[in-house]
Scaffold this motif. Structure first.
Motif, short mmCIF file in Angstrom:
data_model
loop_
_atom_site.label_atom_id
_atom_site.label_comp_id
_atom_site.label_asym_id
_atom_site.label_seq_id
_atom_site.Cartn_x
_atom_site.Cartn_y
_atom_site.Cartn_z
N GLY A 136 -0.05 -0.19 -12.83
CA GLY A 136 -0.68 -1.00 -11.79
C GLY A 136 0.10 -2.27 -11.52
O GLY A 136 1.25 -2.41 -11.94
N GLN B 200 2.02 1.74 -3.65
CA GLN B 200 0.89 2.22 -4.46
C GLN B 200 0.58 3.69 -4.14
O GLN B 200 0.33 4.49 -5.05
CB GLN B 200 -0.33 1.34 -4.19
N ASP C 120 -5.12 -0.57 -9.28
CA ASP C 120 -4.71 -1.59 -8.32
C ASP C 120 -4.15 -2.81 -9.08
O ASP C 120 -3.03 -3.24 -8.87
CB ASP C 120 -5.94 -1.99 -7.49
N GLU C 121 -4.95 -3.30 -10.00
CA GLU C 121 -4.55 -4.50 -10.73
C GLU C 121 -3.57 -4.14 -11.87
O GLU C 121 -3.45 -2.97 -12.22
CB GLU C 121 -5.79 -5.22 -11.31
N GLU D 94 0.83 -1.22 0.00
CA GLU D 94 0.00 0.00 0.00
C GLU D 94 0.86 1.26 0.00
O GLU D 94 0.45 2.29 -0.53
CB GLU D 94 -1.02 0.00 1.15
#
Ligand code: NDP
Ligand code: X2W
Length: 319
Positions: A271, A237, A254-255, A234
């Motif tokens: 991602g 990201q 995300d993906e 996290e």
């Protein structure tokens, strides 16, 4: 015709990127086409080849020395590598200084030219009117690495797969659908131009292994990054989300993004963020359309900035 319209000349307009630029200019409220050049399509109507263009213009085939007299405010060079300088020299010789955007690799290492990857180099623009547009893979590589470049323990390793429109229209194995069928074609596995370009502009060494695939447009770059300390997924990201917050043409997902979803889109997607168990290795996946964010759309961002209007004018940025 509104007198405030800026006139654009596209040199090399038959090609894949030239055609995309014609579409972007046709949709632009402040630009109009002055000329579009092609030796092969000389004399033919533009609207016969690019349906989005509505007007009477025909392709012409001026020699480089004849370009300055055509009086465009903005000149886009969409020629194969190695061909830009004869055009640039012609403008110098004629004492004309239009905005010149070169799509080829010819000026990407020339410090006198602004290297226009707006999301990463916007702050470095000093009003230069000579703009070198980044390579398609080099754009994806730099966007993938930039947020982590100061915390790396080793050179990033990038595995790239491009659609064959990346290889232009001059026939070669890399744009031959027969040879590409059921195939993945590796090439330039060390020392590719975009390896040097990304290394130069990121300021760190990057390793890049390109391949070409049977699809027409869109590329994927999957990058392995070794980190100097453990990270949580996290946090990685969030770093990317912060780095590209407010960027209309970079989406952090995300993906891992799919290339099939990026064809015809103007933005890049990042991602995946797959972490190793020890948190010291992350894999980031980037996709973009090589003809758009990898070429024509990025050129349009650079043109808009150079003429002092909103960077996204004429670029569809809807989410
Ligand atoms: N395709 C891509 O994904 C990307 C391409 N680029 C770069 O953009 C530039 C254009 O690429 P792309 O549109 O794919 O190329 P294409 O091969 O599709 O088009 C090349 C264009 O240049 C003209 N041309 C070809 N050879 C010559 C020559 N010897 N002298 C003058 N004109 C010539 C062609 O028209 P005609 O022969 O009719 O005169 C055509 O309009 C290249 O430098 C490429 O590296 C950058 C990012 C992405
Ligand atoms: C599939 C394919 O061949 N792709 C091209 C990259 C297209 C591009 O961005 O080229 P420039 O750096 O020359 O502008 C290549 O690898 O040379």
């Amino acid at each position: 015709m509104a007198t405030s319209m800026k006139r654009v000349g596209i040199v090399g307009a038959r090609g894949h990127t030239g055609a995309e630029l014609i579409r972007l200019v046709a949709a632009h409220p402040a630009l109009e086409l002055a000329y579009v050049s092609s030796r092969e399509l000389d004399g033919q109507r533009v609207d016969a080849h690019v349906a989005e263009y509505r007007g009477e213009l025909r392709y012409t085939a001026p020699a480089p020395a004849g370009l300055p007299a055509l009086d465009a405010d903005i000149v886009v060079l969409a020629l194969p590598n190695g061909k830009a300088s004869e055009c640039v020299d012609a403008f110098d010789a004629a004492g004309k200084q239009p905005v010149i955007v070169d799509l080829s690799a010819d000026y990407r290492f020339d410090p006198r030219w602004y290297y226009g990857l707006p999301e990463l180099t916007r702050a470095k623009w000093r009003g230069e009117t000579r703009i070198s547009n980044p390579g398609c893979y080099a754009t994806a590589i730099q966007l993938s690495i930039a947020p982590l470049k100061d915390v790396l323990a080793a050179p990033p390793v990038c595995f790239g797969v491009s659609g064959y429109s990346g290889a232009g229209t001059t026939p070669s194995d890399k744009n031959n659908p027969e040879k590409l069928r059921d195939n993945l074609m590796p090439y330039s596995l060390t020392g590719h131009m975009h390896e040097k370009e990304a290394s130069r502009h990121l300021g760190i060494p990057v390793e890049f292994m390109p391949h070409v695939a049977p699809h027409f447009r869109g590329l994927t770059v999957t990058t392995n990054l070794y980190l100097s300390r453990p990270y949580k997924r996290e946090d990685v990201q969030a770093l990317y989300q912060r780095a590209y917050a407010g960027e209309k043409l970079v989406r952090v997902l995300d993906e891992a993004p799919w290339v099939s979803r990026i064809a015809g889109q103007h933005h890049a997607e990042l991602g995946g963020f797959a972490m190793s168990a020890d948190g010291k290795r992350v894999v980031v996946v980037a996709t973009l359309d090589n003809l758009l964010k990898g070429a024509a759309t990025q050129a349009m961002q650079n043109i808009n900035r150079a003429i002092g209007i909103d960077e996204y004018t004429s670029i569809p940025v809807d989410r």
